[in-house]
Design a protein around this motif. Structure first.
Motif, PDB file in Angstrom:
ATOM      1  N   THR A  58       0.845  -1.196   0.000  1.00  0.00           N
ATOM      2  CA  THR A  58       0.000   0.000   0.000  1.00  0.00           C
ATOM      3  C   THR A  58       0.879   1.243   0.000  1.00  0.00           C
ATOM      4  O   THR A  58       2.006   1.229   0.493  1.00  0.00           O
ATOM      5  CB  THR A  58      -0.929   0.029   1.223  1.00  0.00           C
ATOM      6  OG1 THR A  58      -0.145  -0.036   2.420  1.00  0.00           O
ATOM      7  CG2 THR A  58      -1.888  -1.139   1.193  1.00  0.00           C
ATOM      8  N   ILE A  59       0.341   2.337  -0.539  1.00  0.00           N
ATOM      9  CA  ILE A  59       1.117   3.565  -0.659  1.00  0.00           C
ATOM     10  C   ILE A  59       0.899   4.488   0.533  1.00  0.00           C
ATOM     11  O   ILE A  59       1.528   5.534   0.631  1.00  0.00           O
ATOM     12  CB  ILE A  59       0.756   4.313  -1.959  1.00  0.00           C
ATOM     13  CG1 ILE A  59      -0.736   4.683  -1.979  1.00  0.00           C
ATOM     14  CG2 ILE A  59       1.117   3.486  -3.174  1.00  0.00           C
ATOM     15  CD1 ILE A  59      -1.143   5.487  -3.198  1.00  0.00           C
ATOM     16  N   THR A  60       0.017   4.115   1.438  1.00  0.00           N
ATOM     17  CA  THR A  60      -0.272   4.918   2.624  1.00  0.00           C
ATOM     18  C   THR A  60       0.033   4.100   3.865  1.00  0.00           C
ATOM     19  O   THR A  60      -0.478   2.996   4.023  1.00  0.00           O
ATOM     20  CB  THR A  60      -1.750   5.352   2.648  1.00  0.00           C
ATOM     21  OG1 THR A  60      -2.053   6.068   1.450  1.00  0.00           O
ATOM     22  CG2 THR A  60      -2.029   6.248   3.846  1.00  0.00           C
ATOM     23  N   GLY A  74      -4.862   6.859  -1.707  1.00  0.00           N
ATOM     24  CA  GLY A  74      -4.108   5.895  -0.924  1.00  0.00           C
ATOM     25  C   GLY A  74      -4.912   5.281   0.207  1.00  0.00           C
ATOM     26  O   GLY A  74      -4.733   4.099   0.534  1.00  0.00           O
TER      27      GLY A  74
END
Length: 227
Positions: free
Chosen positions: A34-36, A89
């Motif tokens: 995940t980007i968050t 995100g």
């Protein structure tokens, strides 16, 4: 009421001040891919509810008397609301987490121990918080975006440019938590409308903890869940 203002002030002072609803931090499990991360999720979380506990009962009759007796307890799911940025995100995070619960391609349900994680909610003493300076992570664009909207977001729980360090006043942990529902996102024609994501978190049980968040954060170096 039969007490003086000085008595009230004394009780408030003795208990280290009043507790404010906007002083808190939430810690969600990290999910690979995940980007968050969990720190950014805490910054973007607008509100989250503390869990409840309801005592279950059944009627009992002895002679002409009728009363209720306890048979156990039940704990309800909690709801959290997040701001959505242009990289989506937050949505990506919870989508990937839900994909671990039920695989979208095979429709197979994952193992309970694999898709559940620990969620912690910490209430803070006013003026006390933690190190969430996301600029040190090279996320200057996100920091600038949040700073731009801070004046319009009175419910945002943290200032992204302040270094924090101190103790919590009340902390709870949700054991084996997982996102049961991701609520629909409504788009509209409001000029300044912000997109928000509402999530319902289910869990096995909750408990109060005394460990400080700083200690808890020190163990968050690896992804908790692989989705």
């Amino acid at each position: 009421m039969g007490f003086s203002v000085d008595t009230l002030k004394g009780n408030i002072s003795k208990s280290d001040g009043l507790a404010f609803a906007n002083q808190w931090v939430v810690v969600l499990p990290r999910i690979a891919g995940t980007i968050t991360d969990s720190k950014e999720l805490s910054i973007l979380c607008r509100n989250i509810s503390m869990p409840d506990k309801n005592i279950m009962s059944t009627p009992r009759e002895i002679g002409s008397r009728h009363f209720e007796v306890a048979t156990g307890w039940m704990e309800g799911a909690i709801q959290a609301q997040f701001l959505v940025l242009n990289d989506w995100g937050v949505k990506d995070y919870f989508d990937k987490w839900q994909n671990a619960v039920v695989r979208p391609n095979s429709y197979h349900t994952g193992y309970y121990k694999d898709y559940t994680g620990r969620v912690a909610v910490h209430h803070l003493k006013k003026g006390v918080a933690f190190d969430y300076d996301i600029k040190t992570k090279g996320l200057s664009n996100m920091s600038k975006l949040l700073q731009q909207f801070l004046p319009f977001l009175p419910n945002l729980n943290l200032d992204v440019d302040v270094n924090y360090g101190g103790r919590t006043t009340y902390s709870i942990v949700l054991e084996n938590a997982w996102p049961k529902n991701i609520m629909p996102i409504t788009l509209n024609n409001d000029l300044d409308g912000l997109i928000e994501l509402n999530v319902l978190l289910e869990y096995r049980q909750w408990r109060r903890v005394s460990v400080s968040y700083t200690h808890l954060r020190a163990h968050e170096t690896e992804a908790d869940l692989v989705c």
